[in-house]
Design an enzyme around this catalytic site. Structure first.
Site, PDB file in Angstrom:
ATOM      1  N   ARG A  90       0.317  13.023  -8.928  1.00  8.12           N
ATOM      2  CA  ARG A  90       0.844  11.654  -8.751  1.00  8.12           C
ATOM      3  C   ARG A  90       2.244  11.530  -9.339  1.00  8.12           C
ATOM      4  O   ARG A  90       3.044  10.721  -8.895  1.00  8.12           O
ATOM      5  CB  ARG A  90      -0.064  10.636  -9.457  1.00  8.12           C
ATOM      6  CG  ARG A  90      -1.419  10.416  -8.801  1.00  8.12           C
ATOM      7  CD  ARG A  90      -2.021   9.126  -9.326  1.00  8.12           C
ATOM      8  NE  ARG A  90      -3.458   9.014  -9.120  1.00  8.12           N
ATOM      9  CZ  ARG A  90      -4.021   8.459  -8.052  1.00  8.12           C
ATOM     10  NH1 ARG A  90      -3.274   7.996  -7.076  1.00  8.12           N
ATOM     11  NH2 ARG A  90      -5.335   8.376  -7.954  1.00  8.12           N
TER      12      ARG A  90
ATOM     13  N   ASP B 157      -4.143   5.615   5.988  1.00  3.39           N
ATOM     14  CA  ASP B 157      -4.678   6.830   6.611  1.00  3.39           C
ATOM     15  C   ASP B 157      -5.679   6.404   7.692  1.00  3.39           C
ATOM     16  O   ASP B 157      -5.298   6.145   8.830  1.00  3.39           O
ATOM     17  CB  ASP B 157      -5.293   7.689   5.496  1.00  3.39           C
ATOM     18  CG  ASP B 157      -5.697   9.070   5.966  1.00  3.39           C
ATOM     19  OD1 ASP B 157      -5.439   9.414   7.124  1.00  3.39           O
ATOM     20  OD2 ASP B 157      -6.293   9.822   5.171  1.00  3.39           O
TER      21      ASP B 157
ATOM     22  N   PHE C 141      -1.547  16.750   4.180  1.00  4.04           N
ATOM     23  CA  PHE C 141      -2.084  16.104   2.982  1.00  4.04           C
ATOM     24  C   PHE C 141      -0.920  15.844   2.042  1.00  4.04           C
ATOM     25  O   PHE C 141      -0.276  16.764   1.555  1.00  4.04           O
ATOM     26  CB  PHE C 141      -3.137  16.987   2.308  1.00  4.04           C
ATOM     27  CG  PHE C 141      -4.004  16.194   1.379  1.00  4.04           C
ATOM     28  CD1 PHE C 141      -5.275  15.792   1.754  1.00  4.04           C
ATOM     29  CD2 PHE C 141      -3.525  15.813   0.125  1.00  4.04           C
ATOM     30  CE1 PHE C 141      -6.068  15.017   0.898  1.00  4.04           C
ATOM     31  CE2 PHE C 141      -4.304  15.048  -0.736  1.00  4.04           C
ATOM     32  CZ  PHE C 141      -5.568  14.653  -0.344  1.00  4.04           C
TER      33      PHE C 141
ATOM     34  N   GLU D 192       0.850  -1.197   0.000  1.00  4.15           N
ATOM     35  CA  GLU D 192       0.000   0.000   0.000  1.00  4.15           C
ATOM     36  C   GLU D 192       0.882   1.242   0.000  1.00  4.15           C
ATOM     37  O   GLU D 192       1.993   1.217   0.547  1.00  4.15           O
ATOM     38  CB  GLU D 192      -0.887  -0.067   1.260  1.00  4.15           C
ATOM     39  CG  GLU D 192      -1.785   1.082   1.536  1.00  4.15           C
ATOM     40  CD  GLU D 192      -2.858   1.325   0.498  1.00  4.15           C
ATOM     41  OE1 GLU D 192      -2.490   1.630  -0.649  1.00  4.15           O
ATOM     42  OE2 GLU D 192      -4.052   1.249   0.827  1.00  4.15           O
ATOM     43  N   ASP D 193       0.425   2.318  -0.606  1.00  2.06           N
ATOM     44  CA  ASP D 193       1.217   3.545  -0.584  1.00  2.06           C
ATOM     45  C   ASP D 193       1.057   4.263   0.750  1.00  2.06           C
ATOM     46  O   ASP D 193       2.042   4.618   1.396  1.00  2.06           O
ATOM     47  CB  ASP D 193       0.876   4.471  -1.772  1.00  2.06           C
ATOM     48  CG  ASP D 193      -0.606   4.680  -1.954  1.00  2.06           C
ATOM     49  OD1 ASP D 193      -1.387   4.001  -1.252  1.00  2.06           O
ATOM     50  OD2 ASP D 193      -1.008   5.503  -2.787  1.00  2.06           O
TER      51      ASP D 193
HETATM   52  C1  PRP Z   1      -5.768   6.057  -0.973  1.00  2.00           C
HETATM   53  C2  PRP Z   1      -4.480   5.329  -0.676  1.00  2.00           C
HETATM   54  C3  PRP Z   1      -4.936   4.140   0.116  1.00  2.00           C
HETATM   55  C4  PRP Z   1      -6.157   4.681   0.855  1.00  2.00           C
HETATM   56  C5  PRP Z   1      -5.767   4.989   2.262  1.00  2.00           C
HETATM   57  O1  PRP Z   1      -6.357   5.444  -2.058  1.00  2.00           O
HETATM   58  O2  PRP Z   1      -3.814   4.955  -1.849  1.00  2.00           O
HETATM   59  O3  PRP Z   1      -5.312   3.060  -0.695  1.00  2.00           O
HETATM   60  O4  PRP Z   1      -6.562   5.879   0.193  1.00  2.00           O
HETATM   61  O5  PRP Z   1      -6.833   5.549   2.939  1.00  2.00           O
HETATM   62  P1  PRP Z   1      -7.545   4.903   4.200  1.00  2.00           P
HETATM   63  O6  PRP Z   1      -6.491   4.325   5.090  1.00  2.00           O
HETATM   64  O7  PRP Z   1      -8.221   6.093   4.834  1.00  2.00           O
HETATM   65  O8  PRP Z   1      -8.535   3.880   3.721  1.00  2.00           O
HETATM   66  P2  PRP Z   1      -7.580   6.069  -2.845  1.00  2.00           P
HETATM   67  O9  PRP Z   1      -8.818   5.299  -2.490  1.00  2.00           O
HETATM   68  O10 PRP Z   1      -7.629   7.556  -2.680  1.00  2.00           O
HETATM   69  O11 PRP Z   1      -7.224   5.686  -4.331  1.00  2.00           O
HETATM   70  P3  PRP Z   1      -5.879   5.961  -5.148  1.00  2.00           P
HETATM   71  O12 PRP Z   1      -4.844   5.000  -4.618  1.00  2.00           O
HETATM   72  O13 PRP Z   1      -6.267   5.688  -6.546  1.00  2.00           O
HETATM   73  O14 PRP Z   1      -5.478   7.398  -4.916  1.00  2.00           O
END
Ligand code: PRP
Length: 170
Positions: free
Chosen positions: A161, A99, A148, A95-96
Site C-alpha cells: 500500500r 473492479d 493486479f 473510491e480507489d
Molecule cells: C478494494 C478496493 C475497492 C474494492 C473494489 O477494497 O479498495 O473498495 O476492493 O472491488 P470491487 O469493485 O470488486 O467490489 P478491499 O475490499 O480489498 O479493501 P481495501 O480498500 O482495504 O483494500
C-alpha cells in the site's frame, strides 16, 4: 513478488489535481460531503481533498464481502458506517479502484437510501476486466484494462500500500 510501475506518482499527482479542479468547479458554491471507501482510498482521498478549492466535509465508510475463495460472493456488508448525516446533502463517494463494481454498487445504494440531494462517484482507477455490476463513475482518474494493481493505497494481502506509484504485480 516483483512489481512494475504502471502509473508513476508524478502522473497520479497531475491527474489528481485535474480531478480536484473539475470537482471544485462542478460543486462551486456547495459544500459536498466526500465519503472515502476504506482502506485503499486513504492516499488518493487526502491528496484529492487537499487539492480542492472549495469547502467540504469528509467521512469514511468500509464494506467487506463475505464469500469463499478468490471471487467475491456479492454478499457485501457495511462494516464501518459514516457518522455525518447525508440527508439533503451533496455526496461524493471516493473510491480507489472499481473492479467488479460490487462494493461501490452496495455503498451507493446504501447512501441513496438516506435521502441525499445527490450522490456522485469519483474513482481513481476504473478496471473493467471483471465488472459484474454496472456503476456510474462521474469522475475517473485512469482506466486500466487488466492486471493486479498495488501501490498508492492498493494492496495485495495488505502489502504494497505504501508504494508511491501504482504498480502491476508480476
Ligand atoms: C478494494 C478496493 C475497492 C474494492 C473494489 O477494497 O479498495 O473498495 O476492493 O472491488 P470491487 O469493485 O470488486 O467490489 P478491499 O475490499 O480489498 O479493501 P481495501 O480498500 O482495504 O483494500
Amino acid at each position: 513478488m516483483a512489481t512494475e510501475i504502471l502509473i508513476p506518482h508524478k502522473a497520479i499527482r497531475a491527474r489528481v489535481q485535474e480531478l480536484a479542479r473539475q470537482i471544485s468547479s462542478d460543486y462551486a458554491g456547495k459544500e459536498p460531503v466526500l465519503i472515502g471507501i476504506l482502506n485503499g482510498v486513504v492516499f488518493f482521498f487526502a491528496d484529492l481533498v487537499m487539492a480542492m478549492s472549495i469547502p467540504c466535509k469528509i467521512d469514511f465508510i468500509r464494506a467487506a464481502s463475505y464469500g469463499s475463495g478468490m471471487n467475491s460472493s456479492g454478499n457485501i456488508k457495511l462494516v464501518k458506517d459514516i457518522e455525518i448525516p447525508v440527508g439533503g446533502k451533496d455526496v461524493l463517494v471516493v473510491e480507489d479502484i472499481v473492479d467488479t463494481g460490487l462494493t461501490l454498487n452496495h455503498i451507493v445504494r446504501a447512501l441513496e437510501a438516506r435521502g441525499p440531494l445527490s450522490v456522485k462517484v469519483c474513482a481513481l482507477i476504473d478496471k473493467k476486466e471483471r465488472r459484474e455490476k454496472k456503476v456510474t463513475i462521474d469522475y475517473c482518474g485512469f482506466e486500466v484494462e487488466e492486471g493486479f494493481l498495488v501501490g498508492y493505497g492498493l494492496d495485495y494481502d495488505e502489502q504494497y500500500r505504501y508504494l508511491p506509484d501504482i504498480c502491476v504485480l508480476k
